[in-house]
Scaffold this motif. Structure first.
Motif, short mmCIF file in Angstrom:
data_model
loop_
_atom_site.label_atom_id
_atom_site.label_comp_id
_atom_site.label_asym_id
_atom_site.label_seq_id
_atom_site.Cartn_x
_atom_site.Cartn_y
_atom_site.Cartn_z
N TYR A 124 -6.90 69.19 91.40
CA TYR A 124 -5.46 69.27 91.58
C TYR A 124 -4.69 68.79 90.35
O TYR A 124 -3.46 68.79 90.35
N ILE A 125 -5.41 68.32 89.31
CA ILE A 125 -4.77 67.61 88.21
C ILE A 125 -4.84 68.43 86.92
O ILE A 125 -5.92 68.86 86.49
N HIS A 126 -3.70 68.63 86.28
CA HIS A 126 -3.63 69.33 85.00
C HIS A 126 -4.22 68.44 83.91
O HIS A 126 -4.04 67.22 83.92
N GLU A 127 -4.89 69.06 82.94
CA GLU A 127 -5.59 68.29 81.91
C GLU A 127 -4.65 67.41 81.09
O GLU A 127 -5.08 66.39 80.53
N ALA A 128 -3.36 67.78 80.98
CA ALA A 128 -2.43 67.00 80.16
C ALA A 128 -1.60 66.01 80.98
O ALA A 128 -0.66 65.43 80.46
N ASP A 129 -1.99 65.79 82.24
CA ASP A 129 -1.25 64.89 83.12
C ASP A 129 -1.72 63.45 82.88
O ASP A 129 -2.74 63.01 83.42
N ARG A 130 -0.97 62.72 82.07
CA ARG A 130 -1.35 61.35 81.70
C ARG A 130 -1.36 60.41 82.90
O ARG A 130 -2.19 59.51 82.99
N SER A 131 -0.45 60.62 83.83
CA SER A 131 -0.30 59.66 84.93
C SER A 131 -1.42 59.76 85.96
O SER A 131 -1.81 58.76 86.56
N LEU A 132 -1.95 60.97 86.18
CA LEU A 132 -2.97 61.16 87.22
C LEU A 132 -4.38 61.26 86.67
O LEU A 132 -5.33 60.77 87.30
N ARG A 133 -4.53 61.88 85.52
CA ARG A 133 -5.88 62.06 84.97
C ARG A 133 -6.56 60.74 84.66
O ARG A 133 -7.78 60.63 84.70
N THR A 134 -5.78 59.73 84.36
CA THR A 134 -6.34 58.42 84.02
C THR A 134 -6.66 57.57 85.25
O THR A 134 -7.19 56.47 85.12
N ILE A 135 -6.35 58.07 86.45
CA ILE A 135 -6.54 57.29 87.67
C ILE A 135 -7.64 57.87 88.57
O ILE A 135 -8.59 57.16 88.93
N PHE A 136 -7.54 59.14 88.91
CA PHE A 136 -8.39 59.68 89.98
C PHE A 136 -9.74 60.19 89.47
O PHE A 136 -9.81 60.92 88.48
N GLY A 137 -10.79 59.81 90.19
CA GLY A 137 -12.13 60.30 89.93
C GLY A 137 -12.68 60.97 91.17
O GLY A 137 -12.20 60.76 92.28
N ASP A 138 -13.70 61.80 90.98
CA ASP A 138 -14.33 62.50 92.10
C ASP A 138 -15.57 61.74 92.56
O ASP A 138 -16.19 61.01 91.78
N GLY A 139 -15.93 61.93 93.82
CA GLY A 139 -17.12 61.27 94.32
C GLY A 139 -17.28 61.44 95.81
O GLY A 139 -16.38 61.93 96.50
N ALA A 140 -18.45 61.03 96.29
CA ALA A 140 -18.74 61.13 97.72
C ALA A 140 -19.57 59.92 98.14
O ALA A 140 -20.33 59.35 97.34
N ALA A 141 -19.43 59.56 99.41
CA ALA A 141 -20.23 58.48 99.99
C ALA A 141 -20.71 58.92 101.36
O ALA A 141 -19.97 59.54 102.12
N ALA A 142 -21.96 58.63 101.64
CA ALA A 142 -22.54 58.91 102.95
C ALA A 142 -22.92 57.58 103.59
O ALA A 142 -23.68 56.80 103.01
N THR A 143 -22.38 57.32 104.77
CA THR A 143 -22.60 56.06 105.48
C THR A 143 -23.21 56.35 106.84
O THR A 143 -22.67 57.16 107.60
N LEU A 144 -24.32 55.71 107.14
CA LEU A 144 -24.93 55.86 108.45
C LEU A 144 -24.31 54.83 109.40
O LEU A 144 -24.34 53.63 109.13
N ILE A 145 -23.73 55.32 110.49
CA ILE A 145 -23.17 54.45 111.51
C ILE A 145 -24.10 54.53 112.71
O ILE A 145 -24.35 55.60 113.26
N GLU A 146 -24.64 53.37 113.12
CA GLU A 146 -25.66 53.34 114.16
C GLU A 146 -25.19 52.54 115.37
O GLU A 146 -24.35 51.64 115.26
N ALA A 147 -25.77 52.85 116.52
CA ALA A 147 -25.49 52.11 117.74
C ALA A 147 -26.14 50.74 117.68
O ALA A 147 -27.28 50.59 117.25
N ALA A 148 -25.38 49.72 118.08
CA ALA A 148 -25.87 48.34 118.07
C ALA A 148 -25.48 47.66 119.37
O ALA A 148 -24.59 48.12 120.09
N ASP A 149 -26.16 46.54 119.66
CA ASP A 149 -25.93 45.84 120.93
C ASP A 149 -24.70 44.95 120.91
O ASP A 149 -24.19 44.56 121.97
N GLU A 150 -24.23 44.59 119.72
CA GLU A 150 -23.06 43.71 119.62
C GLU A 150 -22.05 44.30 118.66
O GLU A 150 -22.40 44.98 117.69
#
Length: 334
Positions: free
Chosen positions: A148-174
């Motif tokens: 979504y960011i133009h290459e010459a956009d100083r305000s946004l290009r210096t902030i946002f990075g791409d990435g992903a996280a996978a989190t396993l959420i499991e059933a627990a007794d407490e």
């Protein structure tokens, strides 16, 4: 009754790394030293032109399965938080079911939230597990804001990075996730938005709050977002503590969405917190939107800074405006 517990986390960041030093060579007029002082960000990972949110998500999930010996067939539900889906339809989570080789009797849904999305996802997973219909939820956060960011956009290009996280959420007794609190104020929709790509005619779309200075499809009004944050987040913390029947002094670590160092510093000063109680992890990956909290948790785990006795608060805030918080104890057995 069973309760949701945060299990192992796997992070995937794109191969391409864009550093401030590289940007300085491309744009000599940019004051990268001052930008770094404000953002706290020295580098970001950027998705390849043909790399989408689902591609990052698949790699994060495959890493999670391999490193923690998780049978993909044991997953009962996929929750994908993204604001950069592969397509308007179908649901990207359905694509992930197929690409990951999961059973066809799993649930799968996308939810379009950004900076508060991880906490919302934890709440959704907790509800599914408390309801008794599932035992293992795959909570995925994946963003490619760089598209979504133009290459010459100083305000946004210096902030946002791409990435992903996978989190396993499991059933627990407490219960280990408690006192969920949420907030929404759509009057702030004009401070962080992309108006192209939806069905609303562009001339009838929400207008940016101020002049759109850059050519990026993404518009951000940083000062208004900071003003919103330093007002909404302290109240959210008070509400979450009250719901948990705790004082803020009983919270060991405050784990915030990693927006920028300037925003986090203003929050820390407003709340009277020490740097030790409000850790950061954004210098080498930037603001990865919905993935900042799992990246921070993974970083703290690797450094041995979390244990089963600690009470921590998870706080997400931003685009929408949307915010969410909860109290969390890390009971995952390494």
């Amino acid at each position: 009754m069973k309760y949701a517990a945060v299990g192992p986390i796997a992070i995937h960041l794109p191969e391409r790394v864009e550093t401030n030093a590289q940007l300085k060579e491309l744009f000599p007029g940019w004051d990268l030293d001052t930008i770094y002082e404000k953002t706290g960000i020295a580098a970001r990972h950027i998705a390849a032109p043909d790399e989408c949110a689902s591609d990052l998500a698949v790699k994060a999930c495959q890493k999670l399965f391999a490193e923690h010996h998780i049978d993909p067939q044991s997953i009962d539900f996929i929750l994908l938080c993204t604001q950069t889906p592969d397509y308007p339809l179908p649901t990207t989570a359905c694509l992930l079911q197929h690409r990951l080789g999961l059973r066809t009797n799993v649930g799968a849904l996308d939810f379009n939230l950004g900076c508060s999305g991880f906490v919302y996802g934890l709440s959704l997973a907790d509800g599914l597990i408390r309801g008794g219909s599932v035992k293992r939820v795959l909570l995925i956060t994946a963003e490619t804001y760089s598209k979504y960011i133009h290459e010459a956009d100083r305000s946004l290009r210096t902030i946002f990075g791409d990435g992903a996280a996978a989190t396993l959420i499991e059933a627990a007794d407490e219960p280990s996730l408690t006192a969920f609190q949420f907030g929404t104020d759509g009057t702030g929709a004009d401070t962080l938005l992309v108006t192209k790509g939806g069905n609303r005619a562009e001339d009838a779309a929400i207008k940016p709050r101020h002049r759109h200075r850059w050519q990026s499809a993404l518009y951000m009004d940083g000062p208004s977002l900071i003003n919103f944050t330093v007002t909404a987040v302290p109240q959210l913390i008070d509400d979450t503590c009250r719901a948990a029947n705790l004082t803020s002094d009983a919270i060991d670590l405050f784990l915030f969405h990693q927006a920028t160092r300037k925003m986090l510093d203003q929050l820390r000063e407003r709340l009277g917190l020490s740097e030790e109680r409000m850790p950061m992890a954004l210098e080498h990956c930037g603001n990865t939107v919905s993935s900042t909290l799992p990246i921070l948790i993974d970083d703290l785990r690797r450094k041995g800074k979390l244990n089963r006795q600690m009470r921590n608060m998870l706080i997400g805030f931003g685009v929408g405006w949307s915010w969410a918080g909860c109290v969390w104890q890390d009971r995952w057995r390494r």
